[in-house]
Design a protein around this motif. Structure first.
Motif, short mmCIF file in Angstrom:
data_model
loop_
_atom_site.label_atom_id
_atom_site.label_comp_id
_atom_site.label_asym_id
_atom_site.label_seq_id
_atom_site.Cartn_x
_atom_site.Cartn_y
_atom_site.Cartn_z
N ARG A 178 0.85 -1.20 0.00
CA ARG A 178 0.00 0.00 0.00
C ARG A 178 0.88 1.24 0.00
NH1 ARG A 178 -5.68 0.31 -0.13
NH2 ARG A 178 -6.36 2.03 1.15
N HIS A 179 0.66 2.11 -0.96
CA HIS A 179 1.37 3.39 -1.04
C HIS A 179 0.93 4.26 0.13
CE1 HIS A 179 2.57 7.33 -2.56
NE2 HIS A 179 3.45 6.67 -3.30
N PRO A 180 1.85 5.04 0.73
CA PRO A 180 1.48 5.89 1.86
C PRO A 180 0.35 6.88 1.56
CG PRO A 180 3.86 5.87 1.56
CD PRO A 180 3.27 5.11 0.42
N ASP A 181 0.21 7.30 0.31
CA ASP A 181 -0.83 8.27 -0.07
C ASP A 181 -2.08 7.60 -0.64
OD1 ASP A 181 0.75 10.42 0.68
OD2 ASP A 181 1.64 10.64 -1.32
N ALA A 182 -2.18 6.29 -0.54
CA ALA A 182 -3.29 5.57 -1.18
C ALA A 182 -4.64 6.05 -0.69
CB ALA A 182 -3.14 4.07 -0.96
N ASP A 183 -4.83 6.19 0.61
CA ASP A 183 -6.14 6.60 1.14
C ASP A 183 -6.54 7.98 0.62
OD1 ASP A 183 -6.43 4.23 2.51
OD2 ASP A 183 -5.60 5.02 4.38
N ARG A 184 -5.59 8.91 0.61
CA ARG A 184 -5.87 10.26 0.13
C ARG A 184 -6.23 10.24 -1.36
NH1 ARG A 184 -3.23 13.50 -2.91
NH2 ARG A 184 -1.24 12.44 -2.69
N ILE A 185 -5.46 9.51 -2.14
CA ILE A 185 -5.69 9.45 -3.59
C ILE A 185 -7.05 8.81 -3.89
CG2 ILE A 185 -4.89 8.33 -5.71
CD1 ILE A 185 -2.00 8.71 -4.52
N LEU A 186 -7.36 7.75 -3.18
CA LEU A 186 -8.65 7.09 -3.40
C LEU A 186 -9.81 8.00 -2.99
CD1 LEU A 186 -7.76 3.48 -2.22
CD2 LEU A 186 -8.12 4.26 -4.57
N ALA A 187 -9.65 8.71 -1.88
CA ALA A 187 -10.70 9.63 -1.43
C ALA A 187 -10.93 10.74 -2.46
CB ALA A 187 -10.33 10.23 -0.07
N GLU A 188 -9.85 11.24 -3.05
CA GLU A 188 -9.97 12.29 -4.07
C GLU A 188 -10.71 11.77 -5.30
OE1 GLU A 188 -5.97 13.60 -4.88
OE2 GLU A 188 -5.83 14.71 -2.99
N LYS A 189 -10.63 10.48 -5.55
CA LYS A 189 -11.32 9.89 -6.70
C LYS A 189 -12.72 9.43 -6.35
CE LYS A 189 -7.14 8.64 -9.07
NZ LYS A 189 -6.79 8.15 -10.35
N GLY A 190 -13.12 9.66 -5.09
CA GLY A 190 -14.47 9.31 -4.68
C GLY A 190 -14.64 7.89 -4.16
N VAL A 191 -13.55 7.20 -3.95
CA VAL A 191 -13.63 5.84 -3.42
C VAL A 191 -13.76 5.94 -1.90
CG1 VAL A 191 -12.45 3.62 -3.19
CG2 VAL A 191 -12.24 4.94 -5.31
N LEU A 192 -14.80 5.33 -1.35
CA LEU A 192 -15.04 5.39 0.09
C LEU A 192 -14.09 4.45 0.83
CD1 LEU A 192 -18.94 5.29 0.18
CD2 LEU A 192 -17.46 7.29 0.45
N SER A 193 -13.66 4.87 2.00
CA SER A 193 -12.84 3.99 2.84
C SER A 193 -13.73 2.88 3.38
CB SER A 193 -12.23 4.78 4.00
OG SER A 193 -13.26 5.15 4.91
N GLU A 194 -13.12 1.85 3.91
CA GLU A 194 -13.87 0.74 4.47
C GLU A 194 -14.79 1.22 5.59
OE1 GLU A 194 -12.92 -3.53 6.53
OE2 GLU A 194 -11.51 -2.78 5.05
N GLU A 195 -14.29 2.15 6.42
CA GLU A 195 -15.09 2.68 7.52
C GLU A 195 -16.30 3.46 7.00
OE1 GLU A 195 -11.68 3.46 7.32
OE2 GLU A 195 -11.10 1.80 8.60
N ALA A 196 -16.10 4.23 5.93
CA ALA A 196 -17.18 5.05 5.40
C ALA A 196 -18.21 4.23 4.61
CB ALA A 196 -16.62 6.16 4.51
N ALA A 197 -17.78 3.09 4.09
CA ALA A 197 -18.68 2.29 3.26
C ALA A 197 -19.26 1.09 3.99
CB ALA A 197 -17.92 1.80 2.02
#
Length: 175
Positions: free
Chosen positions: A141-160
């Protein structure tokens, strides 16, 4: 073992008879082939140090694999650099498969690192590549993966997840 190994280093029973220290490094061509086999972006270095010795029925090899590599992030495909050090303690023995039958048998952790001896030789290089493959992060997992995914509209596991849906029903904000 692999029919055409990317990084071969043969050790015979005669080599191991009195014990031997081995230190080998993969050249650029071998690293490129190993990287392709293991689906790595890059394998910048790959080195093996081992003590080999003869044991009853075969050869024992104990040592360490060191690698500097780059994998792909499982979520974003971005490069994820890593330095890996994996130890191994292997026994290559004759007649390993002779005890196999249709009955269920239990094996101990010590039995998991026993491999068949092929003739009077082992391929320490191939064993090292297999050790490297077992040590790789299966979901880098890239250190910026969560931020990049959030910017693309992908929900985190907690949010989804189901707890987020319950929180929405209750009117509570999610994290």
């Amino acid at each position: 073992m692999n029919a055409d190994p990317e990084f071969s280093h043969i050790v015979t029973l005669a080599d191991a008879a009195h014990g031997k220290t081995i230190a080998i490094e993969a050249d650029a061509e071998a690293r490129e082939r190993i990287a392709k086999r293991l689906d790595l972006v890059k394998l910048a270095s790959f080195a093996v140090t081992a003590e080999v010795r003869a044991v009853a029925g075969g050869i024992a090899a104990r040592g360490e694999v060191r690698a500097e590599l780059v994998q792909r992030c499982a979520a974003t495909d971005l490069p994820v650099p890593a330095n890996l050090t994996e130890t191994f303690d292997l026994k290559f023995l004759r007649d390993v498969d002779a005890a196999a039958s249709e009955e269920e048998i239990e094996i101990s952790d010590a039995d998991c690192d026993i491999l068949p001896l092929e003739g009077d030789r082992i391929d320490l290089g191939e064993a090292a590549v297999q050790t490297l493959s077992l040590g790789l992060d299966p979901f880098p997992r890239h250190p910026d993966a969560d931020r990049i995914l959030a910017e693309k509209g992908v929900l985190s596991e907690e949010a989804a997840g189901p707890l987020a849906a319950l929180a929405k029903l209750r009117g509570k904000p999610t994290s």
